[in-house]
Each structure stands twice: as structure tokens, then as C-alpha cells.
Enzyme design. Sequence first.
Site, PDB file in Angstrom:
ATOM      1  N   THR A 199       1.777 -31.083  21.769  1.00  0.00           N
ATOM      2  CA  THR A 199       3.121 -31.144  21.193  1.00  0.00           C
ATOM      3  C   THR A 199       3.927 -32.165  21.991  1.00  0.00           C
ATOM      4  O   THR A 199       3.708 -32.307  23.199  1.00  0.00           O
ATOM      5  CB  THR A 199       3.841 -29.788  21.293  1.00  0.00           C
ATOM      6  OG1 THR A 199       3.999 -29.476  22.675  1.00  0.00           O
ATOM      7  CG2 THR A 199       3.055 -28.686  20.633  1.00  0.00           C
ATOM      8  N   GLU A 343       1.381 -26.409  16.233  1.00  0.00           N
ATOM      9  CA  GLU A 343       0.637 -25.157  16.439  1.00  0.00           C
ATOM     10  C   GLU A 343       0.128 -24.557  15.141  1.00  0.00           C
ATOM     11  O   GLU A 343      -0.703 -23.652  15.154  1.00  0.00           O
ATOM     12  CB  GLU A 343       1.545 -24.107  17.120  1.00  0.00           C
ATOM     13  CG  GLU A 343       1.946 -24.419  18.555  1.00  0.00           C
ATOM     14  CD  GLU A 343       3.169 -25.339  18.660  1.00  0.00           C
ATOM     15  OE1 GLU A 343       3.462 -26.073  17.696  1.00  0.00           O
ATOM     16  OE2 GLU A 343       3.820 -25.330  19.714  1.00  0.00           O
ATOM     17  N   LYS A 451      26.023 -21.810  21.110  1.00  0.00           N
ATOM     18  CA  LYS A 451      26.574 -20.479  21.354  1.00  0.00           C
ATOM     19  C   LYS A 451      28.027 -20.608  21.785  1.00  0.00           C
ATOM     20  O   LYS A 451      28.320 -21.043  22.892  1.00  0.00           O
ATOM     21  CB  LYS A 451      25.767 -19.767  22.437  1.00  0.00           C
ATOM     22  CG  LYS A 451      26.122 -18.310  22.525  1.00  0.00           C
ATOM     23  CD  LYS A 451      25.152 -17.537  23.392  1.00  0.00           C
ATOM     24  CE  LYS A 451      25.390 -16.056  23.171  1.00  0.00           C
ATOM     25  NZ  LYS A 451      24.802 -15.229  24.191  1.00  0.00           N
ATOM     26  N   TRP A 456      26.942 -17.482  17.199  1.00  0.00           N
ATOM     27  CA  TRP A 456      26.050 -18.628  16.984  1.00  0.00           C
ATOM     28  C   TRP A 456      26.604 -19.590  15.945  1.00  0.00           C
ATOM     29  O   TRP A 456      27.120 -19.177  14.913  1.00  0.00           O
ATOM     30  CB  TRP A 456      24.680 -18.152  16.495  1.00  0.00           C
ATOM     31  CG  TRP A 456      23.932 -17.310  17.482  1.00  0.00           C
ATOM     32  CD1 TRP A 456      23.664 -15.967  17.372  1.00  0.00           C
ATOM     33  CD2 TRP A 456      23.366 -17.739  18.718  1.00  0.00           C
ATOM     34  NE1 TRP A 456      22.950 -15.551  18.470  1.00  0.00           N
ATOM     35  CE2 TRP A 456      22.751 -16.600  19.314  1.00  0.00           C
ATOM     36  CE3 TRP A 456      23.303 -18.960  19.386  1.00  0.00           C
ATOM     37  CZ2 TRP A 456      22.091 -16.667  20.538  1.00  0.00           C
ATOM     38  CZ3 TRP A 456      22.641 -19.015  20.603  1.00  0.00           C
ATOM     39  CH2 TRP A 456      22.050 -17.880  21.175  1.00  0.00           C
TER      40      TRP A 456
HETATM   41  P1  ADP Z   1       7.347 -31.293  18.331  1.00  0.00           P
HETATM   42  O1  ADP Z   1       7.536 -29.858  18.813  1.00  0.00           O
HETATM   43  O2  ADP Z   1       6.473 -32.072  19.154  1.00  0.00           O
HETATM   44  O3  ADP Z   1       8.600 -31.923  17.804  1.00  0.00           O
HETATM   45  P2  ADP Z   1       6.241 -30.322  15.984  1.00  0.00           P
HETATM   46  O4  ADP Z   1       6.028 -31.133  14.787  1.00  0.00           O
HETATM   47  O5  ADP Z   1       5.197 -29.366  16.348  1.00  0.00           O
HETATM   48  O6  ADP Z   1       6.450 -31.286  17.103  1.00  0.00           O
HETATM   49  O7  ADP Z   1       7.631 -29.604  15.839  1.00  0.00           O
HETATM   50  C1  ADP Z   1       7.719 -28.416  15.170  1.00  0.00           C
HETATM   51  C2  ADP Z   1       9.148 -28.048  15.023  1.00  0.00           C
HETATM   52  O8  ADP Z   1       9.817 -28.991  14.200  1.00  0.00           O
HETATM   53  C3  ADP Z   1       9.365 -26.730  14.370  1.00  0.00           C
HETATM   54  O9  ADP Z   1       9.240 -25.665  15.279  1.00  0.00           O
HETATM   55  C4  ADP Z   1      10.776 -26.869  13.827  1.00  0.00           C
HETATM   56  O10 ADP Z   1      11.745 -26.632  14.827  1.00  0.00           O
HETATM   57  C5  ADP Z   1      10.831 -28.328  13.465  1.00  0.00           C
HETATM   58  N1  ADP Z   1      10.581 -28.504  12.030  1.00  0.00           N
HETATM   59  C6  ADP Z   1       9.440 -28.839  11.425  1.00  0.00           C
HETATM   60  N2  ADP Z   1       9.597 -28.924  10.102  1.00  0.00           N
HETATM   61  C7  ADP Z   1      10.897 -28.638   9.849  1.00  0.00           C
HETATM   62  C8  ADP Z   1      11.694 -28.536   8.664  1.00  0.00           C
HETATM   63  N3  ADP Z   1      11.210 -28.788   7.464  1.00  0.00           N
HETATM   64  N4  ADP Z   1      12.986 -28.203   8.817  1.00  0.00           N
HETATM   65  C9  ADP Z   1      13.526 -27.965  10.033  1.00  0.00           C
HETATM   66  N5  ADP Z   1      12.836 -28.043  11.170  1.00  0.00           N
HETATM   67  C10 ADP Z   1      11.527 -28.375  11.087  1.00  0.00           C
END
Ligand code: ADP
Length: 560
Positions: A199, A343, A451, A456
Site C-alpha cells: 500500500t 487489501e 473532529k 464529526w
Molecule cells: P492507498 O491506501 O495506498 O491509497 P488504496 O488504493 O489501497 O491505496 O487505498 C484504499 C483507500 O482508498 C480506501 O480505504 C478508501 O479510503 C479510499 N477509496 C478507494 N476507493 C474509494 C472511493 N470510491 N471513494 C472514496 N474513497 C475510496
Amino acid sequence: MDHTMKVRELTYQNRKGRIAMMSTPLNLYGIFDYSQKMWPEKWIITRTREGTHRYQYREFGSRVKKLSSALKSLGVKPQDRVATVAWNNFRHLEAYYAIPLMGAVLHTVNLRLSSDHLLYIINHAQDQVLLIDEELLPILEPIQDKLPTVQHLIVMGEHPDLSKTPMAVWAYEDLLADAVPMNYDPDLPENTPLGMCYTSATTGNPKGVVYSHRGIVLHAMAMGLANTSAISEQDRVLPVVPMFHANAWGLPFSSIWFGADIVLPGPAPTSEDLVRLMSQEQVSVAAGVPTVWFGVAKVLEEHPTPLSLRMVLCGGSAAPPALIQTFEKTFHIPFAHAYGMTETSPLATFSRLKSTLADLGEDDQLAIRSTQGLLVPGLFMRLTSNNREVPWDAHSMGELWLKGPWVADEYYHDARTPDSFENGWLKTGDVATISPEGYVRLVDRTKDLVKSGGEWISSVDLENAIMAHPDVFEAAVIGVPHPKWDERPLAFVVAKDNRKLHKADILALLAENFPKWWLPDDVIFLREIPKSSVGKFLKRALREQYHHYLSESSQEPADG
Ligand code: ADP
């Protein structure tokens, strides 16, 4: 023994002592073999610096087999890690298949990581061989002496200049020219590791996720469902999402399996490059993060271009409703919003309007389609708050937990695993609501929620509203420390070219939709929102830079 018992025995245990059906392993061989037999005439097209490279699946397959045997002759064994540092191109796609098909592990390295993180992940994964695009060699320079496990470097390019490279180095095309195609084991066990991806860390070192053959096959199947992206042999698929980021959302696997032509954008494509490519190659499905589509929308607004897209697939960050509307209303291109994580291979939810909701008005439909969508078949989800399950009432917020056959159940050799996995669930770190119909709406990442005075505020909701302003190009909202309220929101706005925008315009827009205490304490105009290595808003950079903005009394609020 009565008749029913007999039938049950026959049904549940056959003469080989197995349950009733064949236990054919779900492995990449199944995808590759099927594809080679069904679709040898389909095309793989790559934009290169020189022009366009094209060949058919048939040739792709024979080069894949040669690459595997070349890797074997360099000493690669099952379970060894072989890394790629490459753009989306046909050689990278060959590696995507050649490495796992021989039982080795494909480690796709994010080429935009810092040198420190590159060093960390290559050493942490203990990569033995590195395949790298010729033009990316400079990124290895600062770390090349510190990679003890890497024994071979293979340079991908037409005629790479190998005199400039360190360590034992090979030209990809020379290796292939001398190789005899490998025969694969169709019975490769389905739980064999297929690949790994780290990641892109927002704090600390990147965390490694290992994908199994089984998980990747089931995920590829899920990408073809009519309830999701419905990739089929009728499509020409353009993964703009990098192949070094969450397997380019599995598109290299589902496209090849289902016989879609694949169009690869090559090195560092600009928005103009993408529009040209989609037009020239009649792309039907293109996939990328929202920032890609902001850029494409800008080009299309300035230079209307006919496209054959049946779907823009957008995920990775929240797709603002205004972006969906621009594509659908102005360009007449259907726009689909999906959600997932490294993940989760990554697809987890996909937004489509249920037929039972088709009677809703246009605004309500858009509101539903801008959510992250419905859970993809095959997965399970729950919302959790304070160790309790939260109801699916569209209002109650909780952390989204996921499980299923293409969800990781640990980080690779990483002490941080217990923070994110509990009782067989992945804790996503995303705060969401779920509607009674099952639509997941991400409120925020846990760490991005603001916050204020114990309540929130969703940065995503504020961003979406700001980006609905016709003169706004992009916007990000962060929480910064505040002496009285703990945190308060700050908005960062990039105006479209040459448009004049003022703080008051933004605040007035927000005041229409949000309570007063949600309104950002200030609106700061920037030329660009900083982006992460995969094109998402890099809020960490803004948080670092503006950490003291509201605590320093001498600070005068900025205005546009
Ligand atoms: P990194 O953590 O390296 O940025 P990831 O692609 O694994 O890469 O990131 C996943 C995160 O991206 C998710 O946990 C979420 O917070 C965000 N995410 C992914 N798709 C969406 C979406 N369609 N809308 C909002 N947030 C998103």
C-alpha cells in the site's frame, strides 16, 4: 438405510472420497489457457514514446511462455519474488502472467514511491529479480548498492543501453529471443501466492499484501459480472490505473480471461494522451482515479472529441457527484463509481442503481450512484462502532469491515497486522453508512474525519459540495488543530483556468447544504492539490504544511 440417506451419501461423497464436484484449482493457468484457446486473435495495444505497439493474444502467449523459461534459466524458483518497475505496457503485462504461471510471485513496485520506500519494499519482499522499463532506470540509482537480494536486473525496452546499468543486467528482448517456451503446471495449487503489492503508505513504511491465485481468479470473475463492470469480449479496456497499484484493479486478468482487447497507456500519459488514445482505439471501458477524470473532463470541455466509452470506471477516491454529472450530462458517457483497497484486490463495492429504485427522481438517483455502491457478490461486510454492529439505516456511522476470498487476512511479515485484522475481518479504516438497500456511503477515512467540538465533520461531503461549483477544478478539505474546538476544517480550492473565485462564493455554496459549524474556517486557493503516488489527494502534505494555521493568532486568513 432408507432411500434418502443413500442419496445423501452418494451426493456428498463420490467414489474417490471427495465431495460431489471436481476440485480443479482456481489458478492463473485456467485464465491463461482458456484465453489462449478462445481469443488468440484479440489485441493488446500499447502507447509508446515512438507511437503504438500492437500484437495479438497469440503472440502475447508465446512471449509469456518464453519469459517464464528465461526467468527459470536465471534461477527463479517457485515462490521467489520477481519485481516489476514499469508503466502500463505489453512487457509489463507479459510479466503479470509469466511470473505467477511458473509459481513465482509478481511484486509490482510503485515507481512513484520515495527512494526510502522503494528500498524498504524491495528489501522487505526480498525480490530476487527486478524487471524495469529502460526509462525508469534512474529511479534505481540512489538505491542500487543497497539491494542485497536482487541478483538480476532485466531491462525492458526495444534496444536498451545496458552500459549505464549496475549489477548483473539483461536485455529483456535478448532473453526472450533465446528462450524455449515453458510448459506450465495446470494443477498449481490455488492457494499459491500469485503476487504482492505494498500500500502507498500515508504514515510509516508501506504494508505488503500477498494475493493468492484463488483470490485473483475469483476477483477477476467478479469484475466481469453484469452487476459490476461487465467486462466482456466486446470491450476494449483501457486501464489508466497503474499496473503497480492494486493490480490495475484486476483488469489485466479479467480482460485477458474474457477476451477484451486491452489498450495500455504507456509512460506518463497526459490527459490529452488519454483522450487521443480513447478516441483512436475506440476504447469502451476506461478505469482510473477521480483526478484522471478531472483532467480528461477539462480536455473534453476544451476540445469536444467523440468517444465510444460505454463506461468510465472511477474509484480509489470519492467521485464527486458533479464529476459524474459532467460525464453523463455533458459528454453522454456513463460513469460508474467503485470502491476498494489494495487489501481487497481491490474491488469491494460497485455503484449501480437497483431496478427497484428506477422511479426515483434524477437528483436522488445521482445521490445513490455517487455512493460507493453495493457490496460485490462473494464478499461480506459489516459496520462496526465501539465493537458493536451498526444498523444499515443510511445514518448510523461505523467502520466498514470486509471479508471474502479476495480480501487479505494479514500484512506480509508486518507487526501492524493486528491493527487492521480482527476475527477474520479486514478493518478498512473507512467510516461509512449503509442504507437499508445496501448502498455503502463512505463518510471519510478515519484519519481524515474532522473532529470539531466532539462532533464529526465529513471532509468528503464538503469536498463534493465545493467541487459542484462550476468554477472549481478540484478541492480538498482537512482538519487542523484549533485551540478551542480541537480541530476545524480548512478548505483548499483550485479554480478552473482564469476563473475568479472568492472565499465568500465557496462559503455561500456550503451554507446552502451544511450547518454553520461545518463551514471551513478558511478557504485557501492553490494552483494544485498535492497528489499521492497513485494520484489521490495527498492530505497529509496539506496537514503538515497547515498544521499551525489556526493556532497561530498572527495568521491572517487568506482569500482569493
Ligand atoms: P492507498 O491506501 O495506498 O491509497 P488504496 O488504493 O489501497 O491505496 O487505498 C484504499 C483507500 O482508498 C480506501 O480505504 C478508501 O479510503 C479510499 N477509496 C478507494 N476507493 C474509494 C472511493 N470510491 N471513494 C472514496 N474513497 C475510496
